[in-house]
Design an enzyme around this catalytic site. Structure first.
Site, PDB file in Angstrom:
ATOM      1  N   GLY A  69       0.813  -1.214   0.000  1.00 17.50           N
ATOM      2  CA  GLY A  69       0.000   0.000   0.000  1.00 17.50           C
ATOM      3  C   GLY A  69       0.847   1.265   0.000  1.00 17.50           C
ATOM      4  O   GLY A  69       0.600   2.197  -0.773  1.00 17.50           O
ATOM      5  N   ASN A 149      -8.612   3.741   8.263  1.00 20.97           N
ATOM      6  CA  ASN A 149      -8.110   2.544   8.953  1.00 20.97           C
ATOM      7  C   ASN A 149      -8.380   2.554  10.451  1.00 20.97           C
ATOM      8  O   ASN A 149      -8.477   1.509  11.074  1.00 20.97           O
ATOM      9  CB  ASN A 149      -6.605   2.382   8.706  1.00 20.97           C
ATOM     10  CG  ASN A 149      -5.836   3.681   8.830  1.00 20.97           C
ATOM     11  OD1 ASN A 149      -6.158   4.677   8.200  1.00 20.97           O
ATOM     12  ND2 ASN A 149      -4.827   3.670   9.673  1.00 20.97           N
ATOM     13  N   GLN A 177      -7.911  -0.238   2.968  1.00 24.97           N
ATOM     14  CA  GLN A 177      -8.789  -0.880   3.957  1.00 24.97           C
ATOM     15  C   GLN A 177     -10.115  -1.356   3.342  1.00 24.97           C
ATOM     16  O   GLN A 177     -10.957  -1.892   4.061  1.00 24.97           O
ATOM     17  CB  GLN A 177      -9.098   0.087   5.111  1.00 24.97           C
ATOM     18  CG  GLN A 177      -7.923   0.339   6.020  1.00 24.97           C
ATOM     19  CD  GLN A 177      -7.469  -0.889   6.808  1.00 24.97           C
ATOM     20  OE1 GLN A 177      -8.188  -1.889   6.927  1.00 24.97           O
ATOM     21  NE2 GLN A 177      -6.268  -0.835   7.337  1.00 24.97           N
ATOM     22  N   SER A 197      -3.543  -3.148  -0.939  1.00 27.13           N
ATOM     23  CA  SER A 197      -2.448  -3.903  -0.319  1.00 27.13           C
ATOM     24  C   SER A 197      -2.906  -5.325   0.005  1.00 27.13           C
ATOM     25  O   SER A 197      -3.995  -5.516   0.564  1.00 27.13           O
ATOM     26  CB  SER A 197      -2.041  -3.180   0.964  1.00 27.13           C
ATOM     27  OG  SER A 197      -1.038  -3.897   1.621  1.00 27.13           O
ATOM     28  N   GLY A 198      -2.067  -6.314  -0.314  1.00 24.26           N
ATOM     29  CA  GLY A 198      -2.452  -7.721  -0.162  1.00 24.26           C
ATOM     30  C   GLY A 198      -2.696  -8.183   1.268  1.00 24.26           C
ATOM     31  O   GLY A 198      -3.603  -8.970   1.530  1.00 24.26           O
ATOM     32  N   HIS A 199      -1.890  -7.667   2.217  1.00 22.31           N
ATOM     33  CA  HIS A 199      -1.955  -8.241   3.568  1.00 22.31           C
ATOM     34  C   HIS A 199      -3.141  -7.758   4.390  1.00 22.31           C
ATOM     35  O   HIS A 199      -3.305  -8.157   5.543  1.00 22.31           O
ATOM     36  CB  HIS A 199      -0.645  -7.985   4.322  1.00 22.31           C
ATOM     37  CG  HIS A 199      -0.428  -6.578   4.774  1.00 22.31           C
ATOM     38  ND1 HIS A 199      -0.573  -6.216   6.092  1.00 22.31           N
ATOM     39  CD2 HIS A 199      -0.070  -5.458   4.113  1.00 22.31           C
ATOM     40  CE1 HIS A 199      -0.302  -4.913   6.205  1.00 22.31           C
ATOM     41  NE2 HIS A 199      -0.001  -4.444   5.025  1.00 22.31           N
ATOM     42  N   THR A 235      12.664  -7.227 -10.581  1.00 24.85           N
ATOM     43  CA  THR A 235      12.113  -8.553 -10.880  1.00 24.85           C
ATOM     44  C   THR A 235      10.828  -8.757 -10.090  1.00 24.85           C
ATOM     45  O   THR A 235      10.773  -8.468  -8.900  1.00 24.85           O
ATOM     46  CB  THR A 235      13.151  -9.641 -10.515  1.00 24.85           C
ATOM     47  OG1 THR A 235      14.335  -9.385 -11.269  1.00 24.85           O
ATOM     48  CG2 THR A 235      12.638 -11.044 -10.826  1.00 24.85           C
ATOM     49  N   CYS A 323       0.658   1.795  12.914  1.00 22.20           N
ATOM     50  CA  CYS A 323       1.903   2.530  12.706  1.00 22.20           C
ATOM     51  C   CYS A 323       2.165   3.508  13.848  1.00 22.20           C
ATOM     52  O   CYS A 323       3.306   3.806  14.145  1.00 22.20           O
ATOM     53  CB  CYS A 323       1.849   3.280  11.388  1.00 22.20           C
ATOM     54  SG  CYS A 323       1.150   2.304  10.090  1.00 22.20           S
TER      55      CYS A 323
END
Ligand code: PLP
Length: 385
Positions: A69, A149, A177, A197-199, A235, A323
């Protein structure tokens, strides 16, 4: 252990891990090489891109894979700022954005850009009138988060996108979110750029996406090889990309069920805590709020003390955003919605996920009042009442 911090991060679904594993070993190939196994890795990346595009209702060619993110947001804001600096140097955002947005804007201010930080109301909803008035001939980008969030408030992103379009300004939304929690269509919103964001929705950490609407020119943040249409060198993180694709596929199927269940648990928790504990406030919008998020201000209590005591009972929660957790700074989000610095220290965020149960809520409701009571007994302000 009862995990109630899904807005900080989620576990990775076992099906996601299973899909990823071969790409660390048998299928480790670099998608940019010419031999057949590499071309197969490239196909896997493209198949994941299609899955992400499907969940966002856009073209696969509009998807750029990033490291998460924060990188997507930095790329959107800095990339547009640098691409359009001849046109203007003004950016508009809100006061309650994630630090990935706020600190990026602050950094741009140091290099000559001007940023307007728009107020929100007591529920955390952006002041549309102030936003409209802030637009000038120098405005190039509006960046407002889809949902917050900390308090979960959902912004009127379609109205913001419409306003931006009317003034020939680009619109980016931080949907970190939101994606995977509620259906998102970039077409319906009218967003020009969107970060995810994936997580945050049962995918791996270290993978994200920036959606860039076809035709929009942006400067890269990372230079090097020609990956991701020359916009993001390096990569490809093939296992994480494949995992993200799978997480999108699962979210599409389970979103509706998850939302009904998690909302029920969240509402049950809030109702019971309000019944049992005096002087607590539920923050965020009563209706336009992420169904899994509960932000509670417990007066005359230190949020950090609550967290430690909950941890002792095996309950994981958060004070403010992950955070800022551990820092003594009051949450900028709570301050912006009008909570005093003292009360904001007593705030707690509980965010539900797929595996939570009614038993989890019952356990929290069982231990919570006792902890509040104990901490309030130690507070000179509570005792003076
Ligand atoms: N934006 C919001 C609203 C978030 O909640 C987060 C993570 O907490 C981010 C951005 C940053 O995402 P990442 O951890 O993938 O860099």
């Amino acid at each position: 252990m009862i995990y109630l911090d899904h807005n900080a991060t989620t576990y990775c679904e076992p099906e996601v891990v299973k899909e990823m594993l071969p790409y660390f070993t048998d299928r480790f190939y670099n998608p940019s090489s010419v031999y057949t196994p590499s071309q197969e890795a490239k196909e896997s990346v493209e198949s994941a891109r299609e899955k992400v595009a499907k969940i966002l209702d856009c073209l696969p060619s509009e998807i750029i894979f990033t490291s998460g993110g924060s990188e997507s947001i930095n790329m959107a804001i800095i990339g547009i700022a640098h691409a359009l600096k001849e046109k203007g140097n003004h950016i508009i955002t809100s006061k309650i954005e994630h630090h990935a947005v706020l600190h990026t804007c602050r950094a741009l201010e140091k290099s000559g850009f001007e940023v307007s930080y728009i107020n929100v109301d007591k529920y955390g909803v952006i002041d549309m009138e102030q936003l409209k008035k802030a637009i000038t001939s120098k405005t190039i980008l509006i960046s407002v988060m889809y949902a917050n969030n900390e308090i979960g408030t959902i912004q009127p992103v379609e109205d913001i996108a419409k306003t931006a379009k009317e003034h020939g300004v680009l619109f980016h939304t931080d949907a970190v979110q939101v994606v995977g929690k509620i259906p998102v269509s970039v077409k319906k919103i009218g967003a020009d750029l969107l970060s995810l964001s994936g997580h945050k929705f049962y995918g791996p950490k270290g993978i994200g996406v920036l959606y860039i609407k076809k035709g929009i020119k942006i400067k890269p943040l990372i230079y090097g090889g020609g990956q991701e249409k020359n916009l993001r060198a390096g990569t490809e993180n093939v296992p994480a990309i494949v995992g993200l694709g799978k997480a999108c596929e699962i979210a599409e199927k389970s979103m509706e069920r998850d939302s009904i269940m998690e909302k029920e648990l969240r509402d049950m928790l809030e109702k019971k805590l309000l019944e049992k504990i005096p002087e607590i406030i539920i923050n965020g919008h009563p209706e336009k709020r992420l169904y899994n998020t509960s932000n509670i201000c417990i007066k005359y209590v230190e949020g950090e003390g609550m967290l430690l005591n909950l941890d002792f009972e095996g309950i994981c929660a958060s004070s403010g955003s992950a955070c800022t957790s551990g820092s003594l700074e009051p949450s900028h989000v709570l301050l912006a919605i009008g909570i005093s610095a003292i009360d904001s220290h007593g705030s707690l965020r509980l965010s539900f996920g797929r595996k939570n149960t009614k038993e989890d809520v019952e356990k929290v409701v069982e231990v919570f009042p006792g902890i509040v009571d104990k901490l309030r007994q130690m507070s000179p302000f509570w005792n003076k009442k």
